[in-house]
Design an enzyme around this catalytic site. Sequence first.
Site, PDB file in Angstrom:
ATOM      1  CE  LYS A 171      39.719  41.900  44.552  1.00 12.08           C
ATOM      2  NZ  LYS A 171      40.968  42.639  44.418  1.00 12.08           N
ATOM      3  CD  GLN A 205      42.633  45.429  46.078  1.00 13.75           C
ATOM      4  OE1 GLN A 205      42.430  44.219  46.065  1.00 13.75           O
ATOM      5  NE2 GLN A 205      42.161  46.220  45.141  1.00 13.75           N
ATOM      6  CG  ASP A 212      46.130  39.700  42.142  1.00 14.31           C
ATOM      7  OD1 ASP A 212      45.011  39.836  41.622  1.00 14.31           O
ATOM      8  OD2 ASP A 212      46.499  40.303  43.167  1.00 14.31           O
TER       9      ASP A 212
HETATM   10  N1  GUN Z   1      43.913  46.698  42.385  1.00 14.21           N
HETATM   11  C1  GUN Z   1      43.125  46.913  41.303  1.00 14.21           C
HETATM   12  N2  GUN Z   1      42.902  45.759  40.632  1.00 14.21           N
HETATM   13  C2  GUN Z   1      43.586  44.796  41.312  1.00 14.21           C
HETATM   14  C3  GUN Z   1      43.732  43.408  41.101  1.00 14.21           C
HETATM   15  O1  GUN Z   1      43.219  42.805  40.149  1.00 14.21           O
HETATM   16  N3  GUN Z   1      44.508  42.765  42.028  1.00 14.21           N
HETATM   17  C4  GUN Z   1      45.101  43.415  43.075  1.00 14.21           C
HETATM   18  N4  GUN Z   1      45.843  42.690  43.897  1.00 14.21           N
HETATM   19  N5  GUN Z   1      44.977  44.711  43.273  1.00 14.21           N
HETATM   20  C5  GUN Z   1      44.216  45.395  42.407  1.00 14.21           C
END
Ligand code: GUN
Length: 314
Positions: A54, A98, A121
């Site tokens: 990311k 995350q 998110d």
């Molecule tokens: N963990 C797994 N998928 C995601 C996501 O889309 N966003 C975040 N913040 N954590 C995750």
Amino acid sequence: MNAIRIDGKAMAEALRGRIASDVRLLQNKCRVTPGLAVVLLGKDPASSVYVKTKARQARAVGFNSRQYLMPSNVGEAELLELIEELNADDSIDGILVQLPLPAHIDRWRVLEAIDPAKDVDGFHPYNVGRLAAGRPALAPCTPLAVVHLIKTVARDLNGLDVVVIGRSNIVGKPLAVLLGDAGCTVTGAQLQTRNLPDLCRKADIVVAAAGCAGLVRGDWLKPGGIVVDVGINRVIDSTGTAKLVGDVAFAEASDRASYITPVPGGVGPMTVAYLLANTVYAAVLRRGLSLVTTPETPDISRPSLVGKNLQSKG
Ligand code: GUN
């Protein structure tokens, strides 16, 4: 039937190219560089890879990209303090913490501490509610990615029957809202749903997001249907090698469907691309810039900025 693979990797690359040009436009016209802060607690290998990807892609499209790597035993108060700092930092437009978080941290307290305007998110209850009410909102990235992928192979979603397997806050529930808004008749299913294979066989589109390797078999599918595989499961194959597989039995499903997303290389890369799109969207909304759609660049999937021209308000 030999299903056509929907190439999420190539589509994500194209999307990132358009996001990079939106960033240049924002910089040149509005003197704005979108900023994304990604926060990771601990050293879980899969989460570390996601976070690095990311941050790297954010840099590649021209963002101000920041990574915050904290030990897994960091206190909740310290994490909340960092979020407060990022909320107050005008150079940061998007904040992503995350998941999953360590057990001693209250996930909801953390997600609700993020400024909804920076919630790229789309997990904050404010954005969840706005999305459900059909109001402009930051929506979760994976559902946006899934709708985008479906729209590339089925332009008119109106009236189609869709089964979404899995009812998570991250994928299943928001995806049902987005597909419903697009005119689909959506059945929200889960592993314990009765007659799940029969239900899937009646659907034009099956989206598998249950986190269960190989769940959806070929004979669960309507011939000529569309299958989108959101699952990412690590399994050991017959030679003892670890590999990633989805929730769909790929070979069988390919014999039956008309279009299928592979794992890896389907939904995953598009999810990260939508995180970038959401960050640009947040940067624009926070600053009160307006968007103008151009006819040659139709809106593919909200709330992406892709295909829009930017103008300063007034
Ligand atoms: N963990 C797994 N998928 C995601 C996501 O889309 N966003 C975040 N913040 N954590 C995750």
